[in-house]
Design a protein around this motif. Sequence first.
Motif, mmCIF file in Angstrom:
data_model
loop_
_atom_site.group_PDB
_atom_site.id
_atom_site.type_symbol
_atom_site.label_atom_id
_atom_site.label_comp_id
_atom_site.label_asym_id
_atom_site.label_seq_id
_atom_site.Cartn_x
_atom_site.Cartn_y
_atom_site.Cartn_z
ATOM 1 N N GLU A 1 0.840 -1.205 0.000
ATOM 2 C CA GLU A 1 0.000 0.000 0.000
ATOM 3 C C GLU A 1 0.872 1.251 0.000
ATOM 4 N N CYS A 2 0.614 2.132 -0.961
ATOM 5 C CA CYS A 2 1.398 3.358 -1.114
ATOM 6 C C CYS A 2 0.737 4.505 -0.356
ATOM 7 N N ASN A 3 1.477 5.123 0.542
ATOM 8 C CA ASN A 3 0.988 6.279 1.292
ATOM 9 C C ASN A 3 -0.387 6.031 1.932
ATOM 10 N N PRO A 4 -0.450 5.091 2.881
ATOM 11 C CA PRO A 4 -1.733 4.792 3.536
ATOM 12 C C PRO A 4 -2.250 5.923 4.406
ATOM 13 N N GLY A 5 -1.353 6.842 4.842
ATOM 14 C CA GLY A 5 -1.794 7.989 5.637
ATOM 15 C C GLY A 5 -2.435 7.567 6.939
ATOM 16 N N GLU B 1 4.847 4.415 3.727
ATOM 17 C CA GLU B 1 4.377 5.763 4.047
ATOM 18 C C GLU B 1 5.522 6.757 3.949
ATOM 19 N N SER B 2 5.307 7.840 3.197
ATOM 20 C CA SER B 2 6.351 8.839 2.976
ATOM 21 C C SER B 2 6.239 10.044 3.901
ATOM 22 N N ASN B 3 5.150 10.129 4.664
ATOM 23 C CA ASN B 3 4.963 11.230 5.610
ATOM 24 C C ASN B 3 5.185 10.701 7.029
ATOM 25 N N ARG B 4 6.252 11.178 7.679
ATOM 26 C CA ARG B 4 6.615 10.669 9.000
ATOM 27 C C ARG B 4 5.528 10.888 10.048
ATOM 28 N N THR B 5 4.655 11.864 9.824
ATOM 29 C CA THR B 5 3.609 12.165 10.795
ATOM 30 C C THR B 5 2.684 10.981 11.014
ATOM 31 N N PHE B 6 2.461 10.183 9.963
ATOM 32 C CA PHE B 6 1.532 9.062 10.067
ATOM 33 C C PHE B 6 2.182 7.787 10.610
ATOM 34 N N LEU B 7 3.496 7.758 10.706
ATOM 35 C CA LEU B 7 4.192 6.530 11.079
ATOM 36 C C LEU B 7 3.821 6.013 12.473
ATOM 37 N N PRO B 8 3.735 6.866 13.516
ATOM 38 C CA PRO B 8 3.373 6.339 14.842
ATOM 39 C C PRO B 8 2.015 5.630 14.863
ATOM 40 N N HIS B 9 1.032 6.203 14.175
ATOM 41 C CA HIS B 9 -0.291 5.576 14.143
ATOM 42 C C HIS B 9 -0.240 4.229 13.425
ATOM 43 N N LEU B 10 0.454 4.182 12.291
ATOM 44 C CA LEU B 10 0.565 2.925 11.549
ATOM 45 C C LEU B 10 1.337 1.884 12.357
ATOM 46 N N GLU B 11 2.340 2.328 13.103
ATOM 47 C CA GLU B 11 3.114 1.412 13.943
ATOM 48 C C GLU B 11 2.259 0.835 15.057
ATOM 49 N N SER B 12 1.388 1.665 15.644
ATOM 50 C CA SER B 12 0.495 1.154 16.696
ATOM 51 C C SER B 12 -0.480 0.133 16.118
ATOM 52 N N LEU B 13 -0.917 0.353 14.898
ATOM 53 C CA LEU B 13 -1.795 -0.607 14.231
ATOM 54 C C LEU B 13 -1.051 -1.910 13.957
ATOM 55 N N ARG B 14 0.215 -1.793 13.593
ATOM 56 C CA ARG B 14 1.025 -2.985 13.307
ATOM 57 C C ARG B 14 1.106 -3.904 14.518
ATOM 58 N N LYS B 15 1.238 -3.316 15.700
ATOM 59 C CA LYS B 15 1.390 -4.106 16.910
ATOM 60 C C LYS B 15 0.121 -4.875 17.276
ATOM 61 N N LYS B 16 -1.003 -4.484 16.700
ATOM 62 C CA LYS B 16 -2.281 -5.110 17.049
ATOM 63 C C LYS B 16 -2.660 -6.269 16.135
ATOM 64 N N VAL B 17 -1.954 -6.434 15.019
ATOM 65 C CA VAL B 17 -2.448 -7.374 13.999
ATOM 66 C C VAL B 17 -1.572 -8.619 13.837
ATOM 67 N N ASN B 18 -0.651 -8.848 14.746
ATOM 68 C CA ASN B 18 0.075 -10.120 14.808
ATOM 69 C C ASN B 18 0.761 -10.504 13.497
ATOM 70 N N GLY B 19 1.658 -9.638 13.035
ATOM 71 C CA GLY B 19 2.484 -10.002 11.887
ATOM 72 C C GLY B 19 1.854 -9.834 10.521
ATOM 73 N N LYS B 20 0.652 -9.277 10.447
ATOM 74 C CA LYS B 20 -0.016 -9.098 9.154
ATOM 75 C C LYS B 20 0.335 -7.767 8.499
ATOM 76 N N LEU B 21 1.013 -6.888 9.237
ATOM 77 C CA LEU B 21 1.327 -5.552 8.713
ATOM 78 C C LEU B 21 2.792 -5.234 8.965
ATOM 79 N N GLU B 22 3.442 -4.676 7.961
ATOM 80 C CA GLU B 22 4.788 -4.137 8.106
ATOM 81 C C GLU B 22 4.747 -2.677 7.663
#
Length: 401
Positions: A101-105, A124-145
Amino acid sequence: MSVPVAGLPPRLALSAFAGAGRFCVLGSGAARWRGVRAGHRRGLSDLHLQLVPSQGFRDSPSWLPKYRSEPKSYVTSPKLATTLVQILKKERKNPDQLFLECNPGPGILTQALLESKAKVIALESNRTFLPHLESLRKKVNGKLEVVYCDFFKMDPRNFGMVKPPIMISETLFRHLGIEAVPWSEDTPLRVVGIFPAKNEKKILWKLLYDLYSSTSVYSYGRVELNMFITEREYEKLVATPKNPHLYQALSVLWQVACKIKLLHVEPWSSFGVYGQSGRQEKLKNKKPLEQINKQVGQNMCLIQLTPLPNLFTENLTSVNYDVFFHMLKQCFMKRHFKLMDHLQLLSPVNATAILKQIEKHGDMKITDLYPQDFKQLFETIECSKESCRWLFDDCMEEMIM
């Protein structure tokens, strides 16, 4: 090493990319996408990139290329995200498929894809969205990088050292454990995103060069793009001689290379526009929304671009594709010339014999040829038994040197 055309020598592929690359993958360790079929790497044997030691986001030497972020459109409606996932899932039956996924925001589409049991690599190319995406990653058990990366600036053609969000595909995919598959196999992964409105045409040309040369993401196989594009650019991509004011070299090259399918049309107003700060931008004037939509293309078209397994032939390869590009540009620069006149400008071959082989009349306009007719014309000239060169070969060599 496998190549799109049997019998070709190993292509140089990414040999120009000799610089080192740095990248930032959020999360612990590298992902290994076991659902992705393994295969032989094609055209990457001469590339040995070394990772520069990781630095903080602010520790960027002044000699590194600077990256400027522009406002981008994102999927912000959960209802639209659900609709898009249903469309994408309908196209492929595999529930465990991999999406890049390109630029999920804000991650609205990301979450919908994950809920459908898909695996997602979020670039994701905008660093502002990275913390939110990282928190989502931790919830989905290896399905998201989550990777700090801009897909649309992948593998720049001229660079030394690069830093995120600019990325080298070979470095990224090696870290993620994604390996190349032969061109004849099914699509190894699916890309989903929105073309940046200000750079649509440049990105489309860059992707064409990558596709025809089988470099960048296309060195991994027939990567499928599922991208939102403005309606006006979509109309150019699918234009034929029936739409002479839109028909151009870009139209021919994409139609020759890919199966183009319109999946969905959505009003521009359905998307959210965010700036570099990560805040949603508001309209700065009081014009009616319909008038603003008209100015920016009114509708956004979700299109699927799937490279054809038979794109490469004995006479159109990832080695001589640039001649095909140049032939088309020459033709459309003089779009009102007759076919016979163009043949005499393109090559010293027997024009009458070429016309007979392709079953066309010399008096017809060059823009009356359909995309596959252009491919046939090129291949017919290429396989001519006459020992000759294209008349613009010398010009091309001067441009390269």
